[in-house]
Scaffold this active site. Structure first.
Site, PDB file in Angstrom:
ATOM      1  N   ALA A  21      48.404  46.073  42.137  1.00  0.00           N
ATOM      2  CA  ALA A  21      49.103  46.978  41.211  1.00  0.00           C
ATOM      3  C   ALA A  21      49.356  46.287  39.878  1.00  0.00           C
ATOM      4  O   ALA A  21      50.377  46.492  39.231  1.00  0.00           O
ATOM      5  CB  ALA A  21      50.417  47.453  41.835  1.00  0.00           C
ATOM      6  N   HIS A  37      47.450  45.107  36.043  1.00  0.00           N
ATOM      7  CA  HIS A  37      47.017  45.937  34.914  1.00  0.00           C
ATOM      8  C   HIS A  37      45.970  46.986  35.315  1.00  0.00           C
ATOM      9  O   HIS A  37      46.120  48.161  35.032  1.00  0.00           O
ATOM     10  CB  HIS A  37      46.446  45.045  33.810  1.00  0.00           C
ATOM     11  CG  HIS A  37      47.504  44.296  33.080  1.00  0.00           C
ATOM     12  ND1 HIS A  37      47.793  42.971  33.317  1.00  0.00           N
ATOM     13  CD2 HIS A  37      48.362  44.691  32.119  1.00  0.00           C
ATOM     14  CE1 HIS A  37      48.778  42.587  32.536  1.00  0.00           C
ATOM     15  NE2 HIS A  37      49.148  43.605  31.785  1.00  0.00           N
ATOM     16  N   VAL A  38      44.894  46.529  35.966  1.00  0.00           N
ATOM     17  CA  VAL A  38      43.809  47.469  36.298  1.00  0.00           C
ATOM     18  C   VAL A  38      44.287  48.472  37.353  1.00  0.00           C
ATOM     19  O   VAL A  38      44.085  49.686  37.222  1.00  0.00           O
ATOM     20  CB  VAL A  38      42.547  46.720  36.789  1.00  0.00           C
ATOM     21  CG1 VAL A  38      41.464  47.708  37.197  1.00  0.00           C
ATOM     22  CG2 VAL A  38      42.020  45.772  35.723  1.00  0.00           C
ATOM     23  N   ASN A  95      36.824  40.351  40.095  1.00  0.00           N
ATOM     24  CA  ASN A  95      35.726  39.500  39.592  1.00  0.00           C
ATOM     25  C   ASN A  95      35.673  38.154  40.295  1.00  0.00           C
ATOM     26  O   ASN A  95      36.691  37.720  40.815  1.00  0.00           O
ATOM     27  CB  ASN A  95      35.912  39.289  38.085  1.00  0.00           C
ATOM     28  CG  ASN A  95      35.280  40.404  37.284  1.00  0.00           C
ATOM     29  OD1 ASN A  95      34.125  40.756  37.508  1.00  0.00           O
ATOM     30  ND2 ASN A  95      36.038  40.968  36.365  1.00  0.00           N
ATOM     31  N   HIS A 140      27.361  41.598  36.448  1.00  0.00           N
ATOM     32  CA  HIS A 140      28.454  41.816  35.501  1.00  0.00           C
ATOM     33  C   HIS A 140      28.850  40.468  34.897  1.00  0.00           C
ATOM     34  O   HIS A 140      29.810  39.841  35.296  1.00  0.00           O
ATOM     35  CB  HIS A 140      29.632  42.453  36.248  1.00  0.00           C
ATOM     36  CG  HIS A 140      30.774  42.821  35.354  1.00  0.00           C
ATOM     37  ND1 HIS A 140      30.616  43.509  34.178  1.00  0.00           N
ATOM     38  CD2 HIS A 140      32.103  42.612  35.479  1.00  0.00           C
ATOM     39  CE1 HIS A 140      31.799  43.698  33.629  1.00  0.00           C
ATOM     40  NE2 HIS A 140      32.716  43.159  34.390  1.00  0.00           N
TER      41      HIS A 140
HETATM   42  N1  APR Z   1      46.918  41.579  48.032  1.00  0.00           N
HETATM   43  C1  APR Z   1      47.323  42.542  47.166  1.00  0.00           C
HETATM   44  N2  APR Z   1      47.478  42.322  45.852  1.00  0.00           N
HETATM   45  C2  APR Z   1      47.225  41.085  45.397  1.00  0.00           C
HETATM   46  C3  APR Z   1      46.791  40.047  46.230  1.00  0.00           C
HETATM   47  C4  APR Z   1      46.639  40.335  47.619  1.00  0.00           C
HETATM   48  N3  APR Z   1      46.227  39.418  48.490  1.00  0.00           N
HETATM   49  N4  APR Z   1      46.625  38.926  45.486  1.00  0.00           N
HETATM   50  C5  APR Z   1      46.925  39.262  44.215  1.00  0.00           C
HETATM   51  N5  APR Z   1      47.297  40.560  44.155  1.00  0.00           N
HETATM   52  C6  APR Z   1      47.749  41.337  43.010  1.00  0.00           C
HETATM   53  C7  APR Z   1      48.676  40.556  42.091  1.00  0.00           C
HETATM   54  O1  APR Z   1      49.992  40.476  42.634  1.00  0.00           O
HETATM   55  C8  APR Z   1      48.600  41.382  40.812  1.00  0.00           C
HETATM   56  O2  APR Z   1      49.628  42.355  40.739  1.00  0.00           O
HETATM   57  O3  APR Z   1      46.660  41.698  42.172  1.00  0.00           O
HETATM   58  C9  APR Z   1      47.222  42.077  40.911  1.00  0.00           C
HETATM   59  C10 APR Z   1      46.259  41.648  39.809  1.00  0.00           C
HETATM   60  O4  APR Z   1      46.774  42.131  38.628  1.00  0.00           O
HETATM   61  P1  APR Z   1      46.586  41.403  37.216  1.00  0.00           P
HETATM   62  O5  APR Z   1      46.947  39.959  37.364  1.00  0.00           O
HETATM   63  O6  APR Z   1      47.277  42.216  36.183  1.00  0.00           O
HETATM   64  O7  APR Z   1      45.001  41.449  36.992  1.00  0.00           O
HETATM   65  P2  APR Z   1      44.139  42.698  36.479  1.00  0.00           P
HETATM   66  O8  APR Z   1      43.998  42.640  35.007  1.00  0.00           O
HETATM   67  O9  APR Z   1      44.635  43.940  37.111  1.00  0.00           O
HETATM   68  O10 APR Z   1      42.698  42.325  37.079  1.00  0.00           O
HETATM   69  C11 APR Z   1      42.475  42.375  38.482  1.00  0.00           C
HETATM   70  O11 APR Z   1      40.185  43.020  38.253  1.00  0.00           O
HETATM   71  O12 APR Z   1      38.956  43.264  36.307  1.00  0.00           O
HETATM   72  C12 APR Z   1      39.234  42.432  37.391  1.00  0.00           C
HETATM   73  O13 APR Z   1      38.823  40.180  36.570  1.00  0.00           O
HETATM   74  C13 APR Z   1      39.820  41.112  36.950  1.00  0.00           C
HETATM   75  O14 APR Z   1      39.721  40.009  39.089  1.00  0.00           O
HETATM   76  C14 APR Z   1      40.576  40.685  38.176  1.00  0.00           C
HETATM   77  C15 APR Z   1      41.031  42.022  38.789  1.00  0.00           C
END
Ligand code: APR
Length: 308
Positions: free
Chosen positions: A10, A12-13, A120, A175
């Protein structure tokens, strides 16, 4: 019956994706993250926006996989994003473990779901979900090509001052910086793009597209792009939920198509209710084949690092 669409991660993406899917009423959305309570707050906030946003999706957040039971589509965005100067491939060590454990949890509760992977390095992370789940290849695929293509289309629109809606383009391959934007298959209202833009400008736009993700990371400094990625995911979810059978560039498992075997790679696919329903093969010139080979090698280098 509304579809149940679960978004894992939950950040950014995940957050923007959950919001767009809710807003477009593509289904009921569940947002899951490991950070305690955070997805519950975000889900409730989206739900509370329904009356003014005019959507009835029953969106909510959770920390528990039990709530994901019987999801129709699971979007995996969990993982760390890159920082300035990093390549996507450098995320493999951390995100491999995350995507593997997320997939294990997801399949326990939703054995019939479609898995749409976004984390990624994309091609290696979809491969991870595919191998971990044991699901058939049509039910595991990745989002990347639509994002690369929408960036290409946006830059072409800026250059020509033509509506983005009139621009059709195609980007294939992994990608990463070896992705292959196809000028030959790029048209503006059906007219070859070469009639609008001289070759040197087109080459510069192609190069900017290849590095488009890095350009955003450079500005954001603490993370990577999320508006365009989330909209790209939403387009895929829409094509599945409405069984539109759009042809979209996605990461799909190849078994001989384009001369590639046993990896995920960005190709045009027909996306419908059954996930990847068909892989579209297009004729390539010698030069394009070489570019595809280079991109394949880059994807294989990362997949070789995975230790199941
Ligand atoms: N289970 C559930 N959520 C998790 C886990 C897990 N095991 N590990 C990490 N997360 C959550 C984090 O707590 C965080 O809220 O994944 C979320 C990632 O969010 P961001 O750090 O904001 O990253 P974001 O920009 O959303 O990118 C996520 O998508 O585009 C790709 O390269 C990017 O690999 C990255 C992914």
């Amino acid at each position: 019956m509304r579809k149940k669409i679960t978004v894992i991660g939950a950040g950014h993406v995940g957050e923007v994706t959950a919001f767009k899917i809710s807003e477009q009423e593509l289904g009921d959305v569940l947002l899951l993250d490991i950070i305690e309570d955070m997805p519950i707050g975000k889900g409730l906030d989206m739900r509370e926006g329904g009356p003014v946003g005019k959507y009835d999706s029953s969106t909510f957040g959770t920390n528990s996989y039990e709530d994901t039971v019987n999801s129709d589509i699971v979007v995996i965005t969990a993982g760390v994003p890159r920082k300035p100067g990093m390549s996507r491939d450098e995320l493999v060590g951390t995100n491999f473990g995350i995507v593997k454990s997320v997939t294990e949890n997801v399949i326990k509760y939703s054995p019939d779901a479609l898995l749409l992977v976004v984390s990624n390095p994309l091609d290696a992370m979809v491969y991870t979900a595919f191998k971990t789940s044991g699901f058939p290849k049509n039910r595991v695929f990745g989002m990347a090509g639509i994002l690369d293509t929408t960036r290409f289309r946006a830059f072409l629109s800026m250059e020509t001052n033509v509506s983005v809606e009139s621009i059709q383009a195609l980007v294939l391959g992994g990608h990463g910086d070896t992705m292959v934007p196809f000028a030959r298959y790029t048209t503006i209202a059906g007219i070859p793009v070469s009639q609008f833009i001289p070759q040197d400008r087109l080459d510069a736009i192609i190069e900017r597209t290849r590095k488009g993700g890095g350009e955003i990371v450079k500005y954001l400094k603490t993370g990577s792009a999320y508006y365009a990625p989330s909209l790209a995911i939403t387009e895929m979810v829409e094509s599945i939920v409405k069984d539109k059978k759009k042809i979209l560039p996605c990461a799909a498992y190849l078994e001989g198509e384009y001369g590639i075997n046993g990896i995920y790679f960005g190709v045009p696919v027909k996306l419908g209710a059954n996930g990847v329903e068909e892989i579209i093969e297009i004729d390539l010139t010698e030069e394009e084949k070489q570019a595809i080979k280079k991109s394949e090698a880059a994807v294989r280098n990362v997949i070789d690092l995975l230790k199941f």
